[in-house]
Design an enzyme around this catalytic site. Structure first.
Site: not given
Ligand code: PLP
Length: 398
Positions: A61, A113, A187, A212
């Site tokens: 961890r 998101y 992000d 992604k």
């Molecule tokens: N940030 C963005 C722009 C996203 O599109 C997503 C998920 O679609 C996330 C964060 C969250 O990521 P995760 O699905 O890996 O938790």
């Protein structure tokens, strides 16, 4: 040709280009065997010569050699001092919010998101954080929301699902003038470090859903936090171990493998998305196309300034009503209807009922997420095949 600009090197010291970093960052032959690919250390614990006498690894961890390799690669790509890998993008975001304290005010981009919105509103607001959603694509509006109690500015650019663009350098500079110790977090999931490096524009923290583009093959869930500031990095490391939302070694390996082709894939994603966006913008059945690479995009010039390519995501507003959107999805043959994005295969998503359903209807509409909005993650297939599929589905939707 993809709409990318020539890669610029940082002045002075020799900086490897992204395609080289993708192949080599965090990759060194295994000292024990010479293995070229990172060994996958499936172990939770490590033998100690005597209590407290170990080789730097005690418990997975806290630290795992495969995860170390991934974190080194991510930090190098983003131009960060350190990266911390998490079990998902949301787990990475969750760790960032743990840097804050009850009563802290956070200014957030209005279009983002849905899962991030849910984490803010349904989880962290219960612990006293105060989120204010504003249109950060307008720098003045973003800065007007900042008060002496504002501790963080949260930006998603390009945003999900409307591909809106915030000027990272301008809002960061303005925010820091108002509140010098404010933390600016970007992000960077949609752009990836290949197309945009927020830390170079003054941001303090970058988060990614490595699920992604970075992973790139729709086969893992992962996330990461990167920063160039040692004190933040130390705190994130503490939280990574103390709260424990870490990825397993196999997932780390898969992300590392994905990274090898990230630059190559992003080039193709950009080229294909540009072709798709151009085709859609000429189509009678399409009301509006959201793609930062189109000169008609309201913040095209800012995207051109802060990104070296416009990415693989395209959203569009289909003519007509929700029934027409549903018929479009039903008619797709090659493009898969599904959540997520950034994989080699093209996906079509209906944010209204899928990725953004957790945002209250009124707020969705206010942000421009409507029943006729369709989001495409444009993959690396042949663009002619993608366009043929889109055109036949648009015809069938009438
Ligand atoms: N940030 C963005 C722009 C996203 O599109 C997503 C998920 O679609 C996330 C964060 C969250 O990521 P995760 O699905 O890996 O938790």
């Amino acid at each position: 040709m993809p709409p990318t600009k020539t890669n610029r090197r940082g002045g002075g010291s020799r900086e490897q280009n992204p395609a080289t970093l993708c192949v080599h960052a965090g990759a060194h032959p295994d000292p024990l065997t010479g293995a070229v690919m990172a060994p996958v250390y499936f172990t939770s614990t490590y033998a100690q010569e005597a209590p407290g006498k170990h080789k730097g690894y005690e418990y997975s961890r806290t630290k795992n050699p495969t995860r170390d390799r991934l974190e080194q690669a991510l930090a190098a790509l983003e131009g960060a001092k350190e990266a911390a890998a998490f079990a998902s993008g949301l787990a990475a975001e969750d760790a960032v919010f743990r840097l804050l304290r009850p009563g802290d005010h956070i200014v957030v981009c209005r279009d983002l998101y849905g899962g991030t919105f849910r984490l803010m509103r349904r989880v962290w607001e219960n612990y006293g954080l105060k989120f204010q959603f504003v249109d950060t694509t307008n720098t003045k509006t973003a800065l007007a929301a900042i008060t002496p109690k504002t501790r963080m500015l949260w930006i998603e650019t390009p945003s999900n699902p409307l591909l809106s663009i915030t000027d990272i350098a301008a809002v960061t500079e303005g925010a820091k003038k108002r509140v010098p110790n404010i933390l600016v977090c970007v992000d960077n999931t949609f752009a990836t470090p290949i197309l945009q490096k927020p830390l170079k524009h003054g941001a303090d923290i970058v988060i990614h859903s490595t699920t992604k583009y970075i992973g790139g093959h729709s086969d893992i869930i992962g996330g990461a936090v990167m920063t160039a500031r040692p004190e933040i990095s130390q705190e994130i490391r503490f939280l990574q171990n103390a709260a424990g939302a870490v990825p397993g070694p196999m997932d780390c390996f898969l992300v590392l493998r994905g990274i090898k082709t990230l630059a190559l894939r992003m080039n193709k994603h950009c080229a294909n998305a540009a072709a798709v966006a151009q085709c859609l913008s000429r189509h009678n059945n399409v009301r509006r196309v959201d793609y930062p690479g189109l000169p008609a995009h309201p913040n095209h010039l800012i995207a051109n300034k802060q990104m070296s390519g416009f990415g693989g995501m395209v959203s569009f507003d289909i003519q007509g009503d929700a029934r027409r959107a549903q018929r479009f999805f039903a008619a797709l043959k090659l493009i898969t209807v599904g959540e997520s994005l950034g994989g080699v295969e093209s996906l079509a998503c209906y944010p209204w009922v899928m990725t953004h359903a957790s945002i209250p209807e009124e707020q969705r509409r206010k942000a421009g997420v409507t029943e006729t909005l369709i989001r495409l993650s444009v993959g690396i297939e042949d663009p002619d095949d993608l366009i043929e599929d889109l055109e036949q589905a648009l015809r069938a939707s009438r």
